[in-house]
Design a protein around this motif. Structure first.
Motif, PDB file in Angstrom:
ATOM      1  N   ALA A 234       1.841   8.337   4.550  1.00 42.51           N
ATOM      2  CA  ALA A 234       2.090   8.965   5.850  1.00 42.51           C
ATOM      3  C   ALA A 234       3.573   9.311   6.010  1.00 42.51           C
ATOM      4  O   ALA A 234       3.927  10.391   6.496  1.00 42.51           O
ATOM      5  N   GLN A 235       4.437   8.414   5.576  1.00 41.89           N
ATOM      6  CA  GLN A 235       5.878   8.665   5.664  1.00 41.89           C
ATOM      7  C   GLN A 235       6.305   9.776   4.709  1.00 41.89           C
ATOM      8  O   GLN A 235       7.148  10.610   5.048  1.00 41.89           O
ATOM      9  N   ILE A 236       5.704   9.791   3.527  1.00 39.12           N
ATOM     10  CA  ILE A 236       6.020  10.843   2.554  1.00 39.12           C
ATOM     11  C   ILE A 236       5.528  12.191   3.066  1.00 39.12           C
ATOM     12  O   ILE A 236       6.217  13.210   2.941  1.00 39.12           O
ATOM     13  N   ASP A 237       4.344  12.206   3.672  1.00 42.28           N
ATOM     14  CA  ASP A 237       3.821  13.443   4.244  1.00 42.28           C
ATOM     15  C   ASP A 237       4.743  13.936   5.365  1.00 42.28           C
ATOM     16  O   ASP A 237       4.969  15.136   5.506  1.00 42.28           O
ATOM     17  N   LYS A 238       5.291  13.020   6.146  1.00 47.24           N
ATOM     18  CA  LYS A 238       6.209  13.386   7.218  1.00 47.24           C
ATOM     19  C   LYS A 238       7.484  14.005   6.641  1.00 47.24           C
ATOM     20  O   LYS A 238       7.996  15.004   7.166  1.00 47.24           O
TER      21      LYS A 238
ATOM     22  N   LYS B 257      15.389  13.119  -0.364  1.00 45.23           N
ATOM     23  CA  LYS B 257      14.741  11.866   0.022  1.00 45.23           C
ATOM     24  C   LYS B 257      13.269  11.900  -0.335  1.00 45.23           C
ATOM     25  O   LYS B 257      12.706  10.890  -0.795  1.00 45.23           O
ATOM     26  N   LEU B 258      12.627  13.061  -0.157  1.00 51.34           N
ATOM     27  CA  LEU B 258      11.220  13.204  -0.519  1.00 51.34           C
ATOM     28  C   LEU B 258      11.028  12.962  -2.009  1.00 51.34           C
ATOM     29  O   LEU B 258      10.119  12.226  -2.420  1.00 51.34           O
ATOM     30  N   ALA B 259      11.875  13.585  -2.833  1.00 52.81           N
ATOM     31  CA  ALA B 259      11.764  13.418  -4.281  1.00 52.81           C
ATOM     32  C   ALA B 259      11.966  11.954  -4.681  1.00 52.81           C
ATOM     33  O   ALA B 259      11.270  11.443  -5.569  1.00 52.81           O
ATOM     34  N   LYS B 260      12.904  11.290  -4.015  1.00 55.26           N
ATOM     35  CA  LYS B 260      13.178   9.886  -4.316  1.00 55.26           C
ATOM     36  C   LYS B 260      11.987   9.004  -3.967  1.00 55.26           C
ATOM     37  O   LYS B 260      11.590   8.133  -4.751  1.00 55.26           O
ATOM     38  N   GLU B 261      11.409   9.237  -2.795  1.00 53.99           N
ATOM     39  CA  GLU B 261      10.274   8.413  -2.366  1.00 53.99           C
ATOM     40  C   GLU B 261       9.038   8.681  -3.224  1.00 53.99           C
ATOM     41  O   GLU B 261       8.279   7.753  -3.538  1.00 53.99           O
ATOM     42  N   GLU B 262       8.818   9.935  -3.613  1.00 50.19           N
ATOM     43  CA  GLU B 262       7.681  10.245  -4.469  1.00 50.19           C
ATOM     44  C   GLU B 262       7.835   9.600  -5.837  1.00 50.19           C
ATOM     45  O   GLU B 262       6.859   9.109  -6.419  1.00 50.19           O
ATOM     46  N   ALA B 263       9.063   9.592  -6.350  1.00 53.39           N
ATOM     47  CA  ALA B 263       9.314   8.983  -7.651  1.00 53.39           C
ATOM     48  C   ALA B 263       9.099   7.469  -7.615  1.00 53.39           C
ATOM     49  O   ALA B 263       8.757   6.859  -8.631  1.00 53.39           O
ATOM     50  N   ALA B 264       9.292   6.886  -6.431  1.00 53.57           N
ATOM     51  CA  ALA B 264       9.156   5.434  -6.284  1.00 53.57           C
ATOM     52  C   ALA B 264       7.728   4.984  -6.039  1.00 53.57           C
ATOM     53  O   ALA B 264       7.443   3.775  -6.015  1.00 53.57           O
TER      54      ALA B 264
ATOM     55  N   GLN C 100      -0.051  12.386  -7.308  1.00 58.63           N
ATOM     56  CA  GLN C 100      -0.666  11.095  -7.575  1.00 58.63           C
ATOM     57  C   GLN C 100      -2.191  11.253  -7.581  1.00 58.63           C
ATOM     58  O   GLN C 100      -2.755  11.969  -6.744  1.00 58.63           O
ATOM     59  N   VAL C 101      -2.856  10.582  -8.504  1.00 55.90           N
ATOM     60  CA  VAL C 101      -4.311  10.581  -8.530  1.00 55.90           C
ATOM     61  C   VAL C 101      -4.782   9.375  -7.728  1.00 55.90           C
ATOM     62  O   VAL C 101      -4.630   8.225  -8.163  1.00 55.90           O
ATOM     63  N   VAL C 102      -5.316   9.638  -6.552  1.00 56.38           N
ATOM     64  CA  VAL C 102      -5.698   8.557  -5.643  1.00 56.38           C
ATOM     65  C   VAL C 102      -7.205   8.349  -5.649  1.00 56.38           C
ATOM     66  O   VAL C 102      -7.979   9.276  -5.917  1.00 56.38           O
ATOM     67  N   ASP C 103      -7.601   7.121  -5.363  1.00 51.14           N
ATOM     68  CA  ASP C 103      -9.003   6.761  -5.218  1.00 51.14           C
ATOM     69  C   ASP C 103      -9.376   6.971  -3.755  1.00 51.14           C
ATOM     70  O   ASP C 103      -8.963   6.205  -2.884  1.00 51.14           O
ATOM     71  N   LEU C 104     -10.146   8.021  -3.467  1.00 53.08           N
ATOM     72  CA  LEU C 104     -10.476   8.335  -2.083  1.00 53.08           C
ATOM     73  C   LEU C 104     -11.286   7.232  -1.418  1.00 53.08           C
ATOM     74  O   LEU C 104     -11.251   7.089  -0.181  1.00 53.08           O
ATOM     75  N   ASN C 105     -12.006   6.447  -2.194  1.00 52.89           N
ATOM     76  CA  ASN C 105     -12.793   5.360  -1.614  1.00 52.89           C
ATOM     77  C   ASN C 105     -11.916   4.307  -0.942  1.00 52.89           C
ATOM     78  O   ASN C 105     -12.409   3.517  -0.132  1.00 52.89           O
ATOM     79  N   LYS C 106     -10.646   4.293  -1.281  1.00 53.82           N
ATOM     80  CA  LYS C 106      -9.728   3.327  -0.683  1.00 53.82           C
ATOM     81  C   LYS C 106      -9.009   3.889   0.540  1.00 53.82           C
ATOM     82  O   LYS C 106      -8.212   3.190   1.175  1.00 53.82           O
ATOM     83  N   GLU C 107      -9.279   5.158   0.857  1.00 52.66           N
ATOM     84  CA  GLU C 107      -8.618   5.801   1.994  1.00 52.66           C
ATOM     85  C   GLU C 107      -9.461   5.675   3.260  1.00 52.66           C
ATOM     86  O   GLU C 107     -10.687   5.690   3.205  1.00 52.66           O
ATOM     87  N   LYS C 108      -8.792   5.566   4.396  1.00 54.21           N
ATOM     88  CA  LYS C 108      -9.477   5.604   5.679  1.00 54.21           C
ATOM     89  C   LYS C 108      -9.789   7.059   6.005  1.00 54.21           C
ATOM     90  O   LYS C 108      -9.062   7.969   5.601  1.00 54.21           O
ATOM     91  N   VAL C 109     -10.849   7.271   6.768  1.00 57.30           N
ATOM     92  CA  VAL C 109     -11.302   8.630   7.033  1.00 57.30           C
ATOM     93  C   VAL C 109     -10.205   9.471   7.690  1.00 57.30           C
ATOM     94  O   VAL C 109     -10.049  10.658   7.382  1.00 57.30           O
ATOM     95  N   HIS C 110      -9.385   8.876   8.562  1.00 53.14           N
ATOM     96  CA  HIS C 110      -8.353   9.653   9.255  1.00 53.14           C
ATOM     97  C   HIS C 110      -7.107   9.853   8.401  1.00 53.14           C
ATOM     98  O   HIS C 110      -6.193  10.570   8.818  1.00 53.14           O
ATOM     99  N   ASP C 111      -7.059   9.223   7.215  1.00 52.29           N
ATOM    100  CA  ASP C 111      -5.909   9.399   6.327  1.00 52.29           C
ATOM    101  C   ASP C 111      -6.183  10.382   5.195  1.00 52.29           C
ATOM    102  O   ASP C 111      -5.266  10.736   4.447  1.00 52.29           O
ATOM    103  N   VAL C 112      -7.439  10.802   5.042  1.00 53.31           N
ATOM    104  CA  VAL C 112      -7.773  11.724   3.955  1.00 53.31           C
ATOM    105  C   VAL C 112      -6.982  13.022   4.084  1.00 53.31           C
ATOM    106  O   VAL C 112      -6.569  13.616   3.084  1.00 53.31           O
ATOM    107  N   ILE C 113      -6.729  13.462   5.320  1.00 54.17           N
ATOM    108  CA  ILE C 113      -5.979  14.698   5.535  1.00 54.17           C
ATOM    109  C   ILE C 113      -4.560  14.594   4.976  1.00 54.17           C
ATOM    110  O   ILE C 113      -3.964  15.597   4.573  1.00 54.17           O
ATOM    111  N   LEU C 114      -4.005  13.368   4.935  1.00 54.23           N
ATOM    112  CA  LEU C 114      -2.660  13.182   4.396  1.00 54.23           C
ATOM    113  C   LEU C 114      -2.607  13.507   2.907  1.00 54.23           C
ATOM    114  O   LEU C 114      -1.553  13.857   2.380  1.00 54.23           O
TER     115      LEU C 114
END
Length: 320
Positions: A6-10, A40-47, A125-139
């Protein structure tokens, strides 16, 4: 402390904000802020921690052995397919085949009984959607429409898009409460984006009309327009041509192609109009009773005997 998605999306939206302001105001005064946000975005994504998941080259969504059971009803039963980046992927099947259930599993409206759903998000990033909450999928970059038109009928067409664009705001609660200058700038950017989407969709003449009472074909366009307000990476369209006449369907086909090309996104759709599917889809996946029948190019799937039987019944005459 490690940033959340969420912070990275922001941060990503903040970069886009400064880019948009520079264009709207024709000035370079936002360049230093844009660069700081970009760094800052590049740094956070790399981390970001490695998820341990991987997808084949050019694949954005991987559905593996998906099962969704409702008691003894197997709505989806061991279904697997892959969606490539930048393609239009069609999911077809008779009524009750489980198509919408697949969509609901991808967007986590339903939590699958079993199976894996892997998606490459905006950060690579390759994420497992099964671990995401329904309202976070848009992120992660996934947006969708529904079989039944879900527009807000009591407000204008423009307001429908502005409401859909609320996730584009990066202002804090305090900034919004006090209505500080940053909020005003963000409102300007979101409104400008909404106007561009309205023009792209051919909805400008209706922008100040209440959605209530507008023709069904226009309502369908409004719902698709709202997905474009969310900076989508994967758009899921659930029966977009349902209720449209031949002229409107042809217009929709051209529009979907333009969306794929101009918004640089992947499109996954369920549709009963075989003319539309065979016309615009790069890959078609046919299912019946939740199981895979065939997958391939439109011509390959159309020629498949299992698909023809599922749609038309057994055409072979019994021998006397």
């Amino acid at each position: 402390m490690m940033a959340t998605y969420a912070q990275i999306d922001k941060l990503r939206r903040r970069v886009q904000l400064y880019e948009s302001l520079a264009v709207l105001e024709n000035t370079g005064k936002y360049e230093s802020k844009r660069k700081a946000a970009q760094d800052k975005l590049a740094k956070e994504e790399a981390a970001l921690p490695k998820t341990g998941n991987a997808l084949p080259a050019n694949v954005v969504l991987d559905v593996k052995d998906l099962c969704m059971y409702f008691g003894g009803v197997k709505a989806v039963d061991g279904l697997s397919f892959q969606v490539k980046k930048g393609e239009i992927f069609g999911l077809i099947g008779p009524n009750g085949a489980g198509k919408t259930t697949v969509f609901n599993c991808i967007t986590q409206f339903y939590k699958p009984t079993s199976g894996q759903l892997y998606f490459e998000n905006k950060s690579g990033q390759v994420v497992d959607l099964n671990k995401e909450k329904v309202h976070d999928v848009i992120l992660q970059g996934i947006v969708r429409t529904f079989q039944n038109v879900e527009v807000i009928r009591e407000v204008s067409v423009l307001d429908n898009l502005l409401i859909a664009g609320h996730r584009q705001y990066t202002s804090s609660l305090a900034t919004q409460t006090l209505h500080l200058p940053l909020l005003k700038k963000e409102e300007k950017v979101v409104r400008e984006r909404a106007l561009k989407v309205l023009d792209f969709m051919g909805l400008t003449p209706y922008m100040n009309w209440y959605a209530m009472g507008l023709p069904y074909g226009v309502l369908k366009k409004i719902e698709i327009a709202r997905t474009l307000m969310c900076d989508p990476q994967l758009i899921i369209l659930d029966e977009p041509a349902a209720g449209l006449n031949d002229t409107e369907t042809a217009e929709l086909a051209a529009l979907i192609r333009r969306i794929k090309d101009e918004f640089k996104c992947t499109i996954l759709l369920v549709e009963h109009d075989m003319g539309l599917v065979m016309d615009i889809c790069d890959t078609v996946c046919a299912i019946s009773f939740g199981k895979l029948l065939a997958i391939g190019t439109p011509d390959e799937v159309q020629a498949d005997e299992g698909v023809r039987t599922a749609y038309l019944g057994n055409s072979k005459k019994k021998e006397a």
